[in-house]
Write a protein that holds these residues in place. Structure first.
Motif, PDB file in Angstrom:
ATOM      1  N   LYS A  84     -11.522   1.154   6.130  1.00  0.00           N
ATOM      2  CA  LYS A  84     -10.678   0.139   5.503  1.00  0.00           C
ATOM      3  C   LYS A  84     -10.240   0.581   4.104  1.00  0.00           C
ATOM      4  N   VAL A  85     -11.073   1.366   3.431  1.00  0.00           N
ATOM      5  CA  VAL A  85     -10.705   1.911   2.126  1.00  0.00           C
ATOM      6  C   VAL A  85      -9.604   2.953   2.293  1.00  0.00           C
ATOM      7  N   GLY A  87      -7.479   3.083   4.709  1.00  0.00           N
ATOM      8  CA  GLY A  87      -6.272   2.339   5.056  1.00  0.00           C
ATOM      9  C   GLY A  87      -5.595   1.739   3.842  1.00  0.00           C
ATOM     10  N   LEU A  88      -6.380   1.215   2.904  1.00  0.00           N
ATOM     11  CA  LEU A  88      -5.809   0.634   1.691  1.00  0.00           C
ATOM     12  C   LEU A  88      -5.128   1.701   0.847  1.00  0.00           C
ATOM     13  N   VAL A  89      -5.771   2.851   0.691  1.00  0.00           N
ATOM     14  CA  VAL A  89      -5.195   3.946  -0.099  1.00  0.00           C
ATOM     15  C   VAL A  89      -3.859   4.372   0.483  1.00  0.00           C
ATOM     16  N   SER A  91      -1.921   2.649   2.481  1.00  0.00           N
ATOM     17  CA  SER A  91      -0.955   1.553   2.394  1.00  0.00           C
ATOM     18  C   SER A  91      -0.277   1.525   1.030  1.00  0.00           C
ATOM     19  N   LEU A  92      -1.037   1.708  -0.020  1.00  0.00           N
ATOM     20  CA  LEU A  92      -0.454   1.748  -1.363  1.00  0.00           C
ATOM     21  C   LEU A  92       0.428   2.977  -1.537  1.00  0.00           C
ATOM     22  N   HIS A  93       0.033   4.071  -0.913  1.00  0.00           N
ATOM     23  CA  HIS A  93       0.872   5.269  -0.952  1.00  0.00           C
ATOM     24  C   HIS A  93       2.225   5.012  -0.292  1.00  0.00           C
ATOM     25  N   TRP A 139     -10.584   5.017  -6.808  1.00  0.00           N
ATOM     26  CA  TRP A 139      -9.514   4.460  -7.640  1.00  0.00           C
ATOM     27  C   TRP A 139      -8.576   5.544  -8.135  1.00  0.00           C
ATOM     28  N   THR A 142      -6.436   6.702  -5.288  1.00  0.00           N
ATOM     29  CA  THR A 142      -5.444   5.665  -5.022  1.00  0.00           C
ATOM     30  C   THR A 142      -4.287   5.763  -6.009  1.00  0.00           C
ATOM     31  N   THR A 146      -0.465   6.744  -4.951  1.00  0.00           N
ATOM     32  CA  THR A 146       0.649   5.843  -5.267  1.00  0.00           C
ATOM     33  C   THR A 146       1.730   6.589  -6.032  1.00  0.00           C
TER      34      THR A 146
END
Length: 232
Positions: A84-85, A87-89, A91-93, A139, A142, A146
């Protein structure tokens, strides 16, 4: 999703932008100058320095983005990150790639394509530095991913606009097709090489290699400042 997009384009993209552009420039009935082959596109690129510069910027931006992006989930997983981490990274990318694209287009119109390309290269260098030195700091990765997306957006939006402006209307379809072909070949090749670098050395070394490649391109664009004037 692709099928729906195709139907929307076929049914709703009226009038055809290329036909409209030809009408507005008085070349609606011209056929002799139309470019239909890869050879025609290569000939156009060889004769147009600004188009070559735009294509280089597009290819480098895409290669850098795909290389780092494709290896980031592998690196995060090796560092023990949960799915899930990851996936979040990513997604922000992806948000960085597309959310600001209207702003990037506006900026390219206001300040010029080459400055936005140089900005994109600077963002890509910063992203490679952040991600490559992050270790297990999610972080930082991430933030790097981004910026990677935003830098790619600058390279693709400004580069595509510059490429289109640099060649005559009747040559644009073939040149744009060649650009897409080369961009994706570079992206696929970059992914293979990135995997080899990470497998043999490390994710940090990949960041260094990408940073050097992008820095060289950005410096060349800033110093050469190729003309983006539209041909008659």
């Amino acid at each position: 999703a692709f099928a729906v997009a195709l139907l929307i384009v076929v049914a709703g993209l009226r009038p055809d932008p290329l036909k409209l552009a030809r009408q507005l420039t008085g070349t609606a009935g011209a056929t002799g100058g139309r470019s239909k082959t890869i050879k025609d596109a290569w000939d156009t690129l060889r004769a147009t320095p600004a188009a070559r510069a735009a294509l280089l910027a597009i290819a480098v931006s895409h290669t850098a983005m795909v290389s780092v992006m494709s290896m980031t989930p592998v690196h995060l997983r090796h560092e023990g990150a949960e799915l899930k981490v990851i996936g979040l990274v990513l997604s922000l990318h992806i948000a960085g790639m597309y959310v600001l694209s209207p702003v990037v287009g506006w900026l390219a119109d206001k300040v010029g394509k080459v400055p936005v390309l140089v900005l994109g290269m600077a963002l890509l260098v910063a992203s490679a530095a952040l991600a490559g030195t992050a270790g297990d700091r999610v972080w930082q990765i991430t933030a790097g991913l981004t910026l990677l997306g935003i830098g790619w957006s600058c390279g693709l939006v400004a580069g595509s606009a510059m490429l289109s402006e640099a060649v005559a209307i009747e040559r644009r379809p073939a040149v744009q097709g060649l650009s897409d072909l080369l961009m994706n070949i570079c992206g696929a090749t970059g992914t293979i090489i990135a995997g080899a670098i990470v497998g043999a050395l490390s994710y940090g070394v990949l960041g260094l290699v990408v940073g050097v490649m992008v820095t060289a391109t950005g410096l060349w664009l800033a110093l050469a400042r190729p003309s983006t004037s539209t041909p008659a």
